[in-house]
Design a protein around this motif. Sequence first.
Motif, PDB file in Angstrom:
ATOM      1  N   PHE A 140      45.310 -43.959  39.910  1.00 53.89           N
ATOM      2  CA  PHE A 140      45.323 -44.566  38.587  1.00 53.89           C
ATOM      3  C   PHE A 140      46.183 -43.668  37.706  1.00 53.89           C
ATOM      4  CE2 PHE A 140      41.594 -41.882  39.012  1.00 53.89           C
ATOM      5  CZ  PHE A 140      41.727 -41.019  37.937  1.00 53.89           C
ATOM      6  N   GLU A 141      46.557 -44.196  36.548  1.00 52.09           N
ATOM      7  CA  GLU A 141      47.426 -43.426  35.669  1.00 52.09           C
ATOM      8  C   GLU A 141      46.640 -42.916  34.465  1.00 52.09           C
ATOM      9  OE1 GLU A 141      51.773 -43.751  33.466  1.00 52.09           O
ATOM     10  OE2 GLU A 141      51.000 -45.465  34.574  1.00 52.09           O
ATOM     11  N   ASN A 142      46.746 -41.596  34.241  1.00 58.17           N
ATOM     12  CA  ASN A 142      46.210 -41.010  33.016  1.00 58.17           C
ATOM     13  C   ASN A 142      46.937 -39.710  32.733  1.00 58.17           C
ATOM     14  OD1 ASN A 142      44.968 -38.778  34.206  1.00 58.17           O
ATOM     15  ND2 ASN A 142      42.902 -39.464  33.855  1.00 58.17           N
ATOM     16  N   VAL A 143      46.761 -39.214  31.529  1.00 61.13           N
ATOM     17  CA  VAL A 143      47.386 -37.965  31.108  1.00 61.13           C
ATOM     18  C   VAL A 143      46.287 -37.071  30.540  1.00 61.13           C
ATOM     19  CG1 VAL A 143      49.064 -36.893  29.554  1.00 61.13           C
ATOM     20  CG2 VAL A 143      49.568 -39.126  30.575  1.00 61.13           C
ATOM     21  N   THR A 144      46.219 -35.828  31.047  1.00 62.70           N
ATOM     22  CA  THR A 144      45.248 -34.856  30.559  1.00 62.70           C
ATOM     23  C   THR A 144      46.004 -33.665  29.990  1.00 62.70           C
ATOM     24  OG1 THR A 144      43.660 -35.521  32.252  1.00 62.70           O
ATOM     25  CG2 THR A 144      43.286 -33.396  31.183  1.00 62.70           C
ATOM     26  N   ILE A 145      45.644 -33.271  28.781  1.00 67.62           N
ATOM     27  CA  ILE A 145      46.259 -32.114  28.132  1.00 67.62           C
ATOM     28  C   ILE A 145      45.156 -31.109  27.831  1.00 67.62           C
ATOM     29  CG2 ILE A 145      47.595 -31.282  26.156  1.00 67.62           C
ATOM     30  CD1 ILE A 145      48.650 -34.208  25.887  1.00 67.62           C
ATOM     31  N   ILE A 146      45.351 -29.876  28.320  1.00 64.05           N
ATOM     32  CA  ILE A 146      44.364 -28.811  28.136  1.00 64.05           C
ATOM     33  C   ILE A 146      45.096 -27.592  27.598  1.00 64.05           C
ATOM     34  CG2 ILE A 146      42.666 -27.341  29.279  1.00 64.05           C
ATOM     35  CD1 ILE A 146      42.554 -29.442  31.522  1.00 64.05           C
ATOM     36  N   ASN A 147      44.469 -26.885  26.663  1.00 65.82           N
ATOM     37  CA  ASN A 147      45.076 -25.641  26.192  1.00 65.82           C
ATOM     38  C   ASN A 147      44.196 -24.448  26.579  1.00 65.82           C
ATOM     39  OD1 ASN A 147      43.025 -25.407  24.262  1.00 65.82           O
ATOM     40  ND2 ASN A 147      44.291 -26.191  22.603  1.00 65.82           N
ATOM     41  N   ALA A 148      44.656 -23.251  26.249  1.00 66.46           N
ATOM     42  CA  ALA A 148      43.948 -22.025  26.624  1.00 66.46           C
ATOM     43  C   ALA A 148      42.589 -21.899  25.934  1.00 66.46           C
ATOM     44  CB  ALA A 148      44.816 -20.807  26.307  1.00 66.46           C
ATOM     45  N   ASP A 149      42.383 -22.587  24.819  1.00 68.47           N
ATOM     46  CA  ASP A 149      41.105 -22.545  24.104  1.00 68.47           C
ATOM     47  C   ASP A 149      40.079 -23.520  24.668  1.00 68.47           C
ATOM     48  OD1 ASP A 149      42.082 -20.616  22.329  1.00 68.47           O
ATOM     49  OD2 ASP A 149      42.933 -22.162  21.020  1.00 68.47           O
ATOM     50  N   GLY A 150      40.474 -24.344  25.649  1.00 75.88           N
ATOM     51  CA  GLY A 150      39.547 -25.293  26.249  1.00 75.88           C
ATOM     52  C   GLY A 150      39.518 -26.644  25.564  1.00 75.88           C
ATOM     53  N   GLU A 151      40.445 -26.881  24.651  1.00 77.09           N
ATOM     54  CA  GLU A 151      40.525 -28.187  24.006  1.00 77.09           C
ATOM     55  C   GLU A 151      41.187 -29.154  24.989  1.00 77.09           C
ATOM     56  OE1 GLU A 151      42.792 -27.149  20.583  1.00 77.09           O
ATOM     57  OE2 GLU A 151      41.050 -26.327  19.540  1.00 77.09           O
ATOM     58  N   MET A 152      40.523 -30.265  25.275  1.00 80.13           N
ATOM     59  CA  MET A 152      41.009 -31.202  26.277  1.00 80.13           C
ATOM     60  C   MET A 152      41.131 -32.594  25.696  1.00 80.13           C
ATOM     61  SD  MET A 152      39.462 -32.108  30.068  1.00 80.13           S
ATOM     62  CE  MET A 152      37.861 -32.577  29.453  1.00 80.13           C
ATOM     63  N   LYS A 153      42.232 -33.266  26.034  1.00 75.52           N
ATOM     64  CA  LYS A 153      42.460 -34.655  25.654  1.00 75.52           C
ATOM     65  C   LYS A 153      42.826 -35.407  26.926  1.00 75.52           C
ATOM     66  CE  LYS A 153      44.326 -33.358  21.170  1.00 75.52           C
ATOM     67  NZ  LYS A 153      45.522 -33.336  20.324  1.00 75.52           N
ATOM     68  N   ILE A 154      42.156 -36.548  27.167  1.00 73.24           N
ATOM     69  CA  ILE A 154      42.452 -37.381  28.320  1.00 73.24           C
ATOM     70  C   ILE A 154      42.812 -38.772  27.816  1.00 73.24           C
ATOM     71  CG2 ILE A 154      41.602 -38.377  30.472  1.00 73.24           C
ATOM     72  CD1 ILE A 154      39.605 -36.049  30.614  1.00 73.24           C
ATOM     73  N   TYR A 155      44.041 -39.181  28.129  1.00 70.14           N
ATOM     74  CA  TYR A 155      44.515 -40.496  27.711  1.00 70.14           C
ATOM     75  C   TYR A 155      44.503 -41.431  28.920  1.00 70.14           C
ATOM     76  CZ  TYR A 155      47.658 -44.224  26.249  1.00 70.14           C
ATOM     77  OH  TYR A 155      48.206 -45.454  25.971  1.00 70.14           O
ATOM     78  N   ASP A 156      43.740 -42.515  28.824  1.00 73.54           N
ATOM     79  CA  ASP A 156      43.691 -43.536  29.860  1.00 73.54           C
ATOM     80  C   ASP A 156      44.733 -44.589  29.514  1.00 73.54           C
ATOM     81  OD1 ASP A 156      43.064 -45.985  31.264  1.00 73.54           O
ATOM     82  OD2 ASP A 156      41.111 -45.111  31.736  1.00 73.54           O
TER      83      ASP A 156
END
Length: 185
Positions: free
Chosen positions: A68-84
């Motif tokens: 499936f297609e998704n995009v996950t963005i994570i930074n060094a502080d642990g902030e996570m965004k997951i785009y479906d």
Amino acid sequence: MFQSRSYKLFSLAFIVIIASSFNLNKTDAISLSFVSKILENKKYITVEGEVYFKKQGGILTTRLIKPFENVTIINADGEMKIYDVLDNTLMQSSSALTSSESSYFWYFLNGNYNDLGFPKLGYVIKDTKVEDGVFITNWVPKAGLNTPIQKIEMVHEKSLPIYVEFIGPKNKALGKIFFSSYKKI
């Protein structure tokens, strides 16, 4: 992380390599493609994607293409965004456990592929040996560490990891990650 009734086998094929001559201090960003095959209930699930790493801020972006297609963005502080992509939704969370600094990719991209962060997770070296031209390191949890992973076997060939195996109680195989297709850049 691991299900007691399934054996997961991961295989990563790196298109971009971290070679001994590679100097990340001079590199601001890097990308790689990967293929992961997961064996579950005698069937393989293939996961394909791309990883983009930006050193400033420790931003790790993973774009899954298959199954499936998704995009996950994570930074060094642990902030996570997951785009479906299919549902056009965004999920956000923040936790030290999801920091980009706890990812295998982070350790590869920062040249720390000798231990992949196992000491930071509370593991210590039990023993090492050379067998059939490969260097084998066995890691065990520090006393008092409550974890289902009782042993980690990490195998290097020519200073690069070729696989990591996770072993649980009663020597039950929990999973294996293979690293292959290294190329000098």
